[in-house]
Design an enzyme around this catalytic site. Structure first.
Site, PDB file in Angstrom:
ATOM      1  N   ASN A 146       0.861  -1.190   0.000  1.00  0.00           N
ATOM      2  CA  ASN A 146       0.000   0.000   0.000  1.00  0.00           C
ATOM      3  C   ASN A 146       0.890   1.230   0.000  1.00  0.00           C
ATOM      4  O   ASN A 146       1.943   1.236   0.641  1.00  0.00           O
ATOM      5  CB  ASN A 146      -0.857   0.001   1.274  1.00  0.00           C
ATOM      6  CG  ASN A 146      -1.716   1.251   1.397  1.00  0.00           C
ATOM      7  OD1 ASN A 146      -2.382   1.660   0.437  1.00  0.00           O
ATOM      8  ND2 ASN A 146      -1.720   1.874   2.566  1.00  0.00           N
ATOM      9  N   HIS A 173       0.990   5.133   1.162  1.00  0.00           N
ATOM     10  CA  HIS A 173       0.304   5.992   2.136  1.00  0.00           C
ATOM     11  C   HIS A 173       1.043   7.329   2.210  1.00  0.00           C
ATOM     12  O   HIS A 173       2.272   7.356   2.322  1.00  0.00           O
ATOM     13  CB  HIS A 173       0.293   5.303   3.505  1.00  0.00           C
ATOM     14  CG  HIS A 173      -0.432   6.097   4.543  1.00  0.00           C
ATOM     15  ND1 HIS A 173      -1.809   6.190   4.569  1.00  0.00           N
ATOM     16  CD2 HIS A 173       0.016   6.857   5.556  1.00  0.00           C
ATOM     17  CE1 HIS A 173      -2.166   6.974   5.570  1.00  0.00           C
ATOM     18  NE2 HIS A 173      -1.083   7.385   6.188  1.00  0.00           N
ATOM     19  N   SER A 223       5.014   6.683   2.223  1.00  0.00           N
ATOM     20  CA  SER A 223       5.572   5.375   2.571  1.00  0.00           C
ATOM     21  C   SER A 223       4.893   4.292   1.743  1.00  0.00           C
ATOM     22  O   SER A 223       3.699   4.384   1.454  1.00  0.00           O
ATOM     23  CB  SER A 223       5.295   5.051   4.055  1.00  0.00           C
ATOM     24  OG  SER A 223       5.769   6.069   4.907  1.00  0.00           O
ATOM     25  N   ASP A 261      -2.654   0.737   8.043  1.00  0.00           N
ATOM     26  CA  ASP A 261      -1.427   1.496   7.764  1.00  0.00           C
ATOM     27  C   ASP A 261      -0.302   1.110   8.723  1.00  0.00           C
ATOM     28  O   ASP A 261       0.601   1.915   8.986  1.00  0.00           O
ATOM     29  CB  ASP A 261      -1.677   3.010   7.834  1.00  0.00           C
ATOM     30  CG  ASP A 261      -2.700   3.472   6.811  1.00  0.00           C
ATOM     31  OD1 ASP A 261      -2.755   2.881   5.721  1.00  0.00           O
ATOM     32  OD2 ASP A 261      -3.444   4.422   7.109  1.00  0.00           O
TER      33      ASP A 261
HETATM   34  C1  GAR Z   1      -2.324   8.962  -3.022  1.00  0.00           C
HETATM   35  O1  GAR Z   1      -1.848  10.177  -2.539  1.00  0.00           O
HETATM   36  C2  GAR Z   1      -2.103   7.860  -1.999  1.00  0.00           C
HETATM   37  O2  GAR Z   1      -0.901   8.026  -1.276  1.00  0.00           O
HETATM   38  C3  GAR Z   1      -3.303   8.035  -1.109  1.00  0.00           C
HETATM   39  O3  GAR Z   1      -4.363   8.285  -1.990  1.00  0.00           O
HETATM   40  C4  GAR Z   1      -3.844   8.979  -3.133  1.00  0.00           C
HETATM   41  C5  GAR Z   1      -4.335   8.270  -4.366  1.00  0.00           C
HETATM   42  O4  GAR Z   1      -4.066   9.031  -5.498  1.00  0.00           O
HETATM   43  N1  GAR Z   1      -3.546   6.888  -0.322  1.00  0.00           N
HETATM   44  C6  GAR Z   1      -4.081   6.921   0.899  1.00  0.00           C
HETATM   45  O5  GAR Z   1      -4.401   7.956   1.450  1.00  0.00           O
HETATM   46  C7  GAR Z   1      -4.247   5.572   1.546  1.00  0.00           C
HETATM   47  N2  GAR Z   1      -4.494   5.701   2.934  1.00  0.00           N
HETATM   48  P1  GAR Z   1      -4.238   8.434  -6.945  1.00  0.00           P
HETATM   49  O6  GAR Z   1      -5.653   7.852  -7.018  1.00  0.00           O
HETATM   50  O7  GAR Z   1      -4.081   9.599  -7.846  1.00  0.00           O
HETATM   51  O8  GAR Z   1      -3.181   7.384  -7.130  1.00  0.00           O
END
Ligand code: GAR
Length: 223
Positions: free
Chosen positions: A111, A113, A140, A149
């Site tokens: 994942n 994060h 991360s 997480d």
């Molecule tokens: C990213 O910033 C990722 O790190 C975050 O969601 C976004 C997805 O963007 N993930 C989380 O917050 C997970 N807890 P994307 O759809 O443009 O790849």
């Protein structure tokens, strides 16, 4: 004969910019993977449209049509297994996963994060880093376990917080780093240089005592 590419399925709830980065890395010949499925809990996720445009099979499952979280997750993971996926990537998949349903994938699911874990698990990570006056922020990639997480961190990208940064600016500056971090980690994983071990991840056969760090050249190293 070259080895066949590793089969990867990706889960996303939103726009899919990390999926786009993975597809671009694959196009450049930097990531020997085959995306066998992109799945989402949101039928309108941008990630699904990106996958369709790239001729990758897609799956949208609506959590509201299941009696509870476990039923949804068990069906989701059964379909992921049926896709032939060997590895799972969560890229903006905004759901808490049932521990029992995910357990067969421990060590084969990562994942991304947007925080320097163990700081700021959960939501609003950029805001929380700003509110805490942190000097730096980051992203991360970690192995997914039943703890939200909370699985072992594999690698991080760091960036300084600048005076006057707001939540949006910070998110926008972090995103390009995420787009380098995730393909780099997936590449290490499918090449088996990085491996899950019950006592902690191993990198090139050695225990990974600290997360790998993303360098300016996009490579990951032990710092
Ligand atoms: C990213 O910033 C990722 O790190 C975050 O969601 C976004 C997805 O963007 N993930 C989380 O917050 C997970 N807890 P994307 O759809 O443009 O790849």
């Amino acid at each position: 004969m070259p080895d066949s590419p590793a089969k990867v399925a990706l889960l996303a709830s939103g726009r899919g910019s990390n999926l786009a980065a993975l597809l671009a890395a694959r196009e450049r010949g930097e990531l020997p993977v085959e995306f066998v499925l992109v799945a989402s809990d949101k039928a309108n996720a941008g990630a699904l449209r990106l996958a369709e445009a790239a001729n990758i099979p897609t799956l949208a499952l609506d959590p509201r049509s299941y009696p509870d979280r476990r039923a949804f997750d068990l069906d989701l993971f059964a379909r992921l297994a049926a896709s032939g996926a060997e590895w799972l990537v969560l890229a903006g998949f905004m759901r808490i996963l049932d521990g029992e349903a995910l357990s067969p994938w421990i060590g084969r699911m990562i994942n991304i994060h947007p925080s320097l874990l163990p700081k700021y698990r959960g939501l609003h990570t950029h805001r929380r880093a700003l509110e805490a006056n942190d000097p730096e922020h980051g992203a991360s990639v970690h192995f997914v376990t039943a703890e939200l997480d909370g699985g072992p961190v594999i690698a991080q990208a760091r960036l300084p917080i600048e005076a006057g940064d707001d939540e949006l600016q910070l998110a926008q500056r972090l995103l390009p780093l995420e787009h380098r971090l995730l393909p780099a980690v997936l590449g290490l994983l499918v090449s088996q240089r990085l491996q899950w071990h019950e006592h902690g991840p191993r990198f090139d056969g050695q225990p990974l005592l600290r997360p790998l760090t993303l360098g300016d050249d996009g490579s990951l190293s032990v710092k």
